[in-house]
Design an enzyme around this catalytic site. Sequence first.
Site, PDB file in Angstrom:
ATOM      1  N   ARG A   1      -9.883  20.442  11.367  1.00  0.00           N
ATOM      2  CA  ARG A   1     -10.646  20.449  12.629  1.00  0.00           C
ATOM      3  C   ARG A   1      -9.628  20.468  13.996  1.00  0.00           C
ATOM      4  O   ARG A   1     -10.102  20.939  15.067  1.00  0.00           O
ATOM      5  CB  ARG A   1     -11.758  19.613  12.733  1.00  0.00           C
ATOM      6  CG  ARG A   1     -12.944  19.654  11.826  1.00  0.00           C
ATOM      7  CD  ARG A   1     -13.649  18.491  12.018  1.00  0.00           C
ATOM      8  NE  ARG A   1     -13.434  17.281  11.332  1.00  0.00           N
ATOM      9  CZ  ARG A   1     -14.137  16.149  11.141  1.00  0.00           C
ATOM     10  NH1 ARG A   1     -15.124  16.189  11.709  1.00  0.00           N
ATOM     11  NH2 ARG A   1     -13.668  15.176  10.330  1.00  0.00           N
ATOM     12  N   GLN A   2      -8.296  19.866  13.413  1.00  0.00           N
ATOM     13  CA  GLN A   2      -7.484  19.727  14.702  1.00  0.00           C
ATOM     14  C   GLN A   2      -6.511  21.172  14.819  1.00  0.00           C
ATOM     15  O   GLN A   2      -5.356  20.975  14.341  1.00  0.00           O
ATOM     16  CB  GLN A   2      -6.588  18.522  14.479  1.00  0.00           C
ATOM     17  CG  GLN A   2      -7.620  17.244  14.764  1.00  0.00           C
ATOM     18  CD  GLN A   2      -6.924  16.123  14.564  1.00  0.00           C
ATOM     19  OE1 GLN A   2      -5.791  15.811  15.414  1.00  0.00           O
ATOM     20  NE2 GLN A   2      -6.834  15.002  13.985  1.00  0.00           N
TER      21      GLN A   2
ATOM     22  N   MET B   1       0.733  -1.283  -0.083  1.00  0.00           N
ATOM     23  CA  MET B   1      -0.141   0.083  -0.198  1.00  0.00           C
ATOM     24  C   MET B   1       0.840   1.301   0.098  1.00  0.00           C
ATOM     25  O   MET B   1       0.326   2.361   0.156  1.00  0.00           O
ATOM     26  CB  MET B   1      -1.140   0.099   1.182  1.00  0.00           C
ATOM     27  CG  MET B   1      -2.139  -1.043   1.142  1.00  0.00           C
ATOM     28  SD  MET B   1      -2.846  -1.243  -0.349  1.00  0.00           S
ATOM     29  CE  MET B   1      -4.115   0.388  -0.229  1.00  0.00           C
TER      30      MET B   1
ATOM     31  N   LYS C   1     -24.518  25.481  22.548  1.00  0.00           N
ATOM     32  CA  LYS C   1     -24.798  24.107  23.456  1.00  0.00           C
ATOM     33  C   LYS C   1     -23.828  24.364  24.791  1.00  0.00           C
ATOM     34  O   LYS C   1     -22.639  24.592  24.777  1.00  0.00           O
ATOM     35  CB  LYS C   1     -23.873  23.016  22.727  1.00  0.00           C
ATOM     36  CG  LYS C   1     -24.563  22.660  21.483  1.00  0.00           C
ATOM     37  CD  LYS C   1     -23.906  21.321  20.616  1.00  0.00           C
ATOM     38  CE  LYS C   1     -22.585  21.722  19.954  1.00  0.00           C
ATOM     39  NZ  LYS C   1     -21.932  20.881  19.254  1.00  0.00           N
TER      40      LYS C   1
ATOM     41  N   GLY D   1     -23.051  13.829  11.376  1.00  0.00           N
ATOM     42  CA  GLY D   1     -24.351  14.583  11.333  1.00  0.00           C
ATOM     43  C   GLY D   1     -25.143  15.008  12.779  1.00  0.00           C
ATOM     44  O   GLY D   1     -26.234  15.472  12.862  1.00  0.00           O
TER      45      GLY D   1
HETATM   46  C1  R5P Z   1     -17.143  21.639  14.112  1.00  0.00           C
HETATM   47  O1  R5P Z   1     -16.984  22.651  14.877  1.00  0.00           O
HETATM   48  C2  R5P Z   1     -17.685  21.811  12.677  1.00  0.00           C
HETATM   49  O2  R5P Z   1     -18.066  22.895  12.390  1.00  0.00           O
HETATM   50  C3  R5P Z   1     -18.897  20.923  12.582  1.00  0.00           C
HETATM   51  O3  R5P Z   1     -20.076  21.365  13.059  1.00  0.00           O
HETATM   52  C4  R5P Z   1     -18.540  19.466  12.971  1.00  0.00           C
HETATM   53  O4  R5P Z   1     -17.452  19.000  12.579  1.00  0.00           O
HETATM   54  C5  R5P Z   1     -19.678  18.502  12.559  1.00  0.00           C
HETATM   55  O5  R5P Z   1     -19.441  17.208  12.911  1.00  0.00           O
HETATM   56  P1  R5P Z   1     -20.565  16.155  13.029  1.00  0.00           P
HETATM   57  O6  R5P Z   1     -21.158  16.166  12.026  1.00  0.00           O
HETATM   58  O7  R5P Z   1     -20.117  14.942  13.329  1.00  0.00           O
HETATM   59  O8  R5P Z   1     -21.389  16.471  14.478  1.00  0.00           O
END
Ligand code: R5P
Length: 316
Positions: A100-101, A42, A197, A229
Amino acid sequence: MTLPNVPMKIIAGNSNRPLAEAISSYLGIPLAQAEIKRFSDMEVFVEIQENVRGQDVFVIQSTSYPANDNMMELLITIDALRRGSARRITAVMPYFGYARQDRKTGGRTPISAKLAANLITTAGVDRVLTMELHAGQIQGFFDIPVDNLNISPVFVPDIQQKFAGQDLVMVSPDVGGVLRARALAKHLNAELAIIDKRREKAGVSEVMNVIGDVSGKVCIMVDDIVDSGGTLCNAAQALKDHGAKAVHAYVVHGVLSGGAVARIAASQMESMVITDSIAATEAVRTSPNIVQLPIAPLMGEAMRRISEERSISELF
Ligand code: R5P
């Protein structure tokens, strides 16, 4: 570096061939012959089968699932181009995986977005073209130019056409996405709401506070990524609980892993619009409430402008 008279060359990685083909057709430039394959263990092997010496080369590769394989393909393709004496190399990453990280979330955790930026730079790119980075500041993880395209030219006309005359509220499903939702609200002359949240105590379920008036209104949630989601499905429920008339979502990058498509189909969202920055799976293609909008014209136009040394901000 001024390259208006240097020919463009486009190389497609394996992550999203349909998008690369659509960009190639928008620009009227065929994809260059290149072989990106695997050894039996791979390992990635790349061979560019056309001359690239002195050329302005664009490598199209989203670092989506499988993120690590696609990242290695990108790095090795860049290395092959640099050793093949390309004059300038642009990594075109419609979806920048690892974004995201972008900060330490606790003790002894990485900042993988910075590491990804270092790897791409070290491989030898001259610039990066991407779209709706998770956080705009990630541009600063690179010490080379980064063009971070804004999604408004794709989303705004679609929203205007589908929701003309309706009482719209643009909603950020979390506090981190407020700038993006506010920018679209401004384009559309719509109200803004934010979902906040909070978990008051460990082990107690999250409370979804809705900041803004959504009662009786059509809510359009805006986000950069939909992965499991969960964020959007929970936010949609909160909006309905607060009296929203209908809930829809516009999301730039449809990561949609695991059971996301089924979760979204069963949610309070009437529809979800994503782009083709990530190639659609069969589940996405056949989903009853997910629609993909094409980004090839926007990406292709940005590539042309980079090649001709023209403004990209004029597009917005
Ligand atoms: C987080 O800060 C991003 O903007 C998204 O809201 C997040 O990555 C969505 O992830 P999930 O669909 O797993 O809730």
